[in-house]
Design a protein around this motif. Structure first.
Motif, PDB file in Angstrom:
ATOM      1  N   ASP A  12       0.567  -1.664  -0.135  1.00  0.00           N
ATOM      2  CA  ASP A  12      -0.418   0.083   0.026  1.00  0.00           C
ATOM      3  C   ASP A  12       0.875   1.262   0.273  1.00  0.00           C
ATOM      4  OD1 ASP A  12      -1.712  -1.403   0.144  1.00  0.00           O
ATOM      5  OD2 ASP A  12      -2.104  -2.067   2.281  1.00  0.00           O
ATOM      6  N   GLU A  13       2.093   1.678  -0.533  1.00  0.00           N
ATOM      7  CA  GLU A  13       2.739   2.310  -0.621  1.00  0.00           C
ATOM      8  C   GLU A  13       2.126   3.030  -1.554  1.00  0.00           C
ATOM      9  OE1 GLU A  13       3.690  -0.887  -1.555  1.00  0.00           O
ATOM     10  OE2 GLU A  13       5.659  -0.975   0.327  1.00  0.00           O
ATOM     11  N   GLY A  14       1.630   2.724  -2.223  1.00  0.00           N
ATOM     12  CA  GLY A  14       1.034   3.752  -3.320  1.00  0.00           C
ATOM     13  C   GLY A  14       1.417   3.656  -5.604  1.00  0.00           C
ATOM     14  N   ALA A  38      -4.393  -7.865  -3.849  1.00  0.00           N
ATOM     15  CA  ALA A  38      -4.110  -6.980  -3.779  1.00  0.00           C
ATOM     16  C   ALA A  38      -4.660  -5.926  -4.465  1.00  0.00           C
ATOM     17  CB  ALA A  38      -3.249  -6.595  -5.341  1.00  0.00           C
ATOM     18  N   GLY A  39      -4.280  -4.222  -4.006  1.00  0.00           N
ATOM     19  CA  GLY A  39      -5.973  -3.343  -4.125  1.00  0.00           C
ATOM     20  C   GLY A  39      -5.062  -2.100  -3.989  1.00  0.00           C
ATOM     21  N   HIS A  40      -5.590  -1.884  -5.757  1.00  0.00           N
ATOM     22  CA  HIS A  40      -3.912  -0.761  -6.045  1.00  0.00           C
ATOM     23  C   HIS A  40      -5.140   0.689  -6.507  1.00  0.00           C
ATOM     24  CE1 HIS A  40      -0.807  -3.346  -7.190  1.00  0.00           C
ATOM     25  NE2 HIS A  40      -1.208  -3.820  -5.638  1.00  0.00           N
ATOM     26  N   THR A 416       2.492  13.854  -3.678  1.00  0.00           N
ATOM     27  CA  THR A 416       1.912  15.023  -2.828  1.00  0.00           C
ATOM     28  C   THR A 416       0.337  14.618  -2.977  1.00  0.00           C
ATOM     29  OG1 THR A 416       2.222  16.873  -4.542  1.00  0.00           O
ATOM     30  CG2 THR A 416       4.237  16.442  -3.044  1.00  0.00           C
ATOM     31  N   GLY A 417      -0.010  14.334  -2.923  1.00  0.00           N
ATOM     32  CA  GLY A 417      -1.353  13.447  -3.316  1.00  0.00           C
ATOM     33  C   GLY A 417      -1.408  12.484  -4.130  1.00  0.00           C
ATOM     34  N   PRO A 418      -2.686  11.914  -4.047  1.00  0.00           N
ATOM     35  CA  PRO A 418      -3.436  10.856  -4.688  1.00  0.00           C
ATOM     36  C   PRO A 418      -3.527  11.312  -6.655  1.00  0.00           C
ATOM     37  CG  PRO A 418      -5.125  11.838  -3.439  1.00  0.00           C
ATOM     38  CD  PRO A 418      -3.591  12.456  -3.509  1.00  0.00           C
TER      39      PRO A 418
HETATM   40  P1  GDP Z   1      -1.006   0.213  -3.519  1.00  0.00           P
HETATM   41  O1  GDP Z   1      -1.257  -0.736  -3.139  1.00  0.00           O
HETATM   42  O2  GDP Z   1       0.345  -0.192  -2.731  1.00  0.00           O
HETATM   43  O3  GDP Z   1      -1.306  -0.016  -5.353  1.00  0.00           O
HETATM   44  O4  GDP Z   1      -1.371   1.647  -2.517  1.00  0.00           O
HETATM   45  P2  GDP Z   1      -3.128   1.878  -2.300  1.00  0.00           P
HETATM   46  O5  GDP Z   1      -3.775   2.076  -3.300  1.00  0.00           O
HETATM   47  O6  GDP Z   1      -3.306   0.386  -1.195  1.00  0.00           O
HETATM   48  O7  GDP Z   1      -2.672   3.001  -1.107  1.00  0.00           O
HETATM   49  C1  GDP Z   1      -2.265   4.318  -1.536  1.00  0.00           C
HETATM   50  C2  GDP Z   1      -3.537   5.057  -0.863  1.00  0.00           C
HETATM   51  O8  GDP Z   1      -2.461   6.756  -0.723  1.00  0.00           O
HETATM   52  C3  GDP Z   1      -4.608   5.268  -2.305  1.00  0.00           C
HETATM   53  O9  GDP Z   1      -5.890   5.317  -1.366  1.00  0.00           O
HETATM   54  C4  GDP Z   1      -3.375   6.529  -3.033  1.00  0.00           C
HETATM   55  O10 GDP Z   1      -4.585   7.271  -4.125  1.00  0.00           O
HETATM   56  C5  GDP Z   1      -3.456   6.527  -1.729  1.00  0.00           C
HETATM   57  N1  GDP Z   1      -2.425   8.164  -2.600  1.00  0.00           N
HETATM   58  C6  GDP Z   1      -1.088   7.456  -3.490  1.00  0.00           C
HETATM   59  N2  GDP Z   1       0.138   8.537  -3.340  1.00  0.00           N
HETATM   60  C7  GDP Z   1      -0.860   9.978  -2.554  1.00  0.00           C
HETATM   61  C8  GDP Z   1       0.044  10.754  -2.123  1.00  0.00           C
HETATM   62  O11 GDP Z   1       1.096  10.759  -1.959  1.00  0.00           O
HETATM   63  N3  GDP Z   1      -0.868  11.738  -0.800  1.00  0.00           N
HETATM   64  C9  GDP Z   1      -1.652  11.152  -0.727  1.00  0.00           C
HETATM   65  N4  GDP Z   1      -2.149  11.665   0.249  1.00  0.00           N
HETATM   66  N5  GDP Z   1      -2.445   9.984  -1.137  1.00  0.00           N
HETATM   67  C10 GDP Z   1      -1.893   9.585  -2.151  1.00  0.00           C
END
Ligand code: GDP
Ligand code: IMO
Ligand code: MG
Length: 437
Positions: A12-14, A38-40, A416-418
């Motif tokens: 869940d690192e993004g 997984a949940g991306h 810096t955001g989603p």
């Molecule tokens: P993954 O499993 O690595 O793909 O990550 P997930 O999607 O499970 O969780 C990451 C969450 O953080 C998601 O809800 C993204 O939309 C959100 N996200 C990703 N990058 C950022 C960021 O830089 N800032 C913020 N606030 N949210 C982010």
């Protein structure tokens, strides 16, 4: 160009956001391990998508997506996700989605066994997603698994289901569950596999040919390094090889095609499920953990479980960088730390009064380590949506530099955001400057 995107922590690192950002530059996006555990998440304006089985590249029209041989595929989950995406206007067709004929199937008894296995473990349970991932990989290693292509042959599918279910039912019944019925599993599975047939492909050949032609391929890791079955915090791991070696095995791509490995690293740490987590915010820091959970919306994209939150662990992340040979790092969720006065970073572990040279391999030891923290000042100003490195508060830049130095890898991107656009391109050595254009 073949670039792998790999999580450096416990997931869940993004990864989803970064894969989506980079996908534009690539012809093909391929998953190589795991399944719908997984949940991306991908957010594009007011539209959000959560991908479980399909690569995040699917939301980009025109990109080919591959589900590699290293994956375990629940056909029901595949079509649920495909139908959901189609309803959102995303095309999921055999022209652009290629499923490896060598991937293994997850069937209903795998899900049932995931439940019994967790129940048997009691206090020692892993806290799995209960999607049947582990039991499906057990069958694969035990040479009784059913590959997608095998399932197309009725006799083979029927006899394997009958044989495997005989054993599975013994365990299920012993744990008070209802035995499953081979006929109905066969009927349900053969109907779905028939629907899946047009998507099947020798993806190994497909990918190697594509790479040889000069097509660009993005390999999308699921889960993350510390959940790798060999290199993670065993036994509190998933059942596949999430690291770079798994990307080659799980696609069949020859190693010389690989041009780079991008580590996805969050500015703090989370973990879902059980298992050791040295920098977890507990007791006196529980409130801080709650603040991070709310600011970062740290609830599982697959299971909705609240994620355990902790400080950045540079020691564990350096280990991830070593195993994967990260050529660059995307540092995500900087904005989540905007509210903090002071930020702690773990730079090493002590165990029984001695400094650890490397990550302890025994989970009982990992539970006992005392993290050595350094404290850095917070920046207490909004960074959400900043796209320019120079616009960051000086303390945020110092934090980024500190992490980079501690993990020993350059930071290429800061998120810096989603949203796709909420990204700072610090240096773009990994894509030869394409991101800077
Ligand atoms: P993954 O499993 O690595 O793909 O990550 P997930 O999607 O499970 O969780 C990451 C969450 O953080 C998601 O809800 C993204 O939309 C959100 N996200 C990703 N990058 C950022 C960021 O830089 N800032 C913020 N606030 N949210 C982010
Ligand atoms: P993404 O790709 C976070 C965790 C589970 C459990 C362990 C084993 O979104 O980063 P499994 O069902 O795989 O046998 O569970 O692994 N886990 C994840 N944690 N993100 C994930 O995926 C995960 N996939 C599995 O919580 O601790
Ligand atoms: Mg996730």
């Amino acid at each position: 160009m073949v670039i792998a995107v790999i999580g450096a922590q416990w997931g869940d690192e993004g990864k989803g956001k970064i894969v989506d950002l980079l996908a534009e530059r690539f012809d093909i996006v391929a998953r190589y391990q795991g399944g719908h555990n997984a949940g991306h998440s991908v957010q594009i304006g007011d539209r959000s998508f959560v991908l479980h089985l399909l690569p995040s590249g699917i939301v980009h029209a025109g990109k080919t997506c591959v589900l590699g041989n290293g994956m375990v595929i629940d056909p029901k989950a595949f079509f649920e996700e495909a139908d959901r995406l189609m309803a959102q206007g995303i095309s999921v067709t055999p022209e652009r989605v290629k499923v490896s004929s060598r991937a293994h199937l997850i069937l209903p008894y795998h899900r049932a066994l995931d439940h019994t296995s967790e129940e048997r473990l009691g206090n020692e349970k892993v806290g799995t997603t209960l999607r049947g991932i582990g039991p499906a990989y057990e069958d694969k290693a035990g040479r009784r698994g059913i590959r997608v292509a095998d399932a197309l042959v009725s006799e083979v599918l029927r006899s394997r289901i009958e044989r495997n279910l005989e054993d599975a039912n013994r365990i299920i019944v012993a744990y008070g569950g209802q035995p499953l019925d081979a006929d109905s599993i066969f009927d349900e599975t053969s109907a779905m596999v028939e629907r899946l047939a047009p998507f099947l492909c020798d993806t190994t050949h497909f990918l190697n040919q594509a790479a040889a032609r000069g097509d660009s391929i993005l390999l999308e890791g699921a889960q993350a390094t510390l959940l790798d079955v060999d290199h993670g915090t065993y036994p509190f791991v998933t059942s596949s090889n999430t690291v770079i070696g798994g990307a080659l095995i799980g696609t069949g791509l020859a190693p010389q095609h690989l041009t780079g490995v991008l580590g996805i690293v969050r500015t703090y740490t989370t973990r879902v499920g059980e298992g050791p987590f040295p920098t977890e915010m507990l007791d006196g820091e529980a409130e801080m953990g709650q603040l991070i959970r709310e600011r970062g919306r740290e609830y599982g994209a697959s299971t909705g479980r609240p994620r355990r939150c902790g400080w950045f662990d540079a020691f564990a992340t350096r280990y991830a960088a070593e195993i994967n040979g990260f050529t660059s790092v995307a540092l995500t969720k900087l904005d989540v730390l905007d509210a903090l006065d002071e930020i702690k970073v773990c730079v090493g572990y002590n165990l029984d009064g001695r400094r650890c040279d490397s990550l302890p391999s025994v989970s009982q030891d990992l539970r006992r380590v005392e993290p050595i923290f350094e404290k850095l000042p917070g920046w207490k100003s909004p960074t959400l949506g900043i796209t320019d490195l120079d616009a960051l508060p000086p303390n945020a830049r110092s934090y980024i530099d500190f992490l980079s130095e501690r993990i020993g890898v350059e930071i290429g991107l800061v998120s810096t955001g989603p949203e796709r656009s909420q990204t700072i391109v610090v240096q773009d050595s990994i894509l030869d400057g394409w991101l800077k254009k």
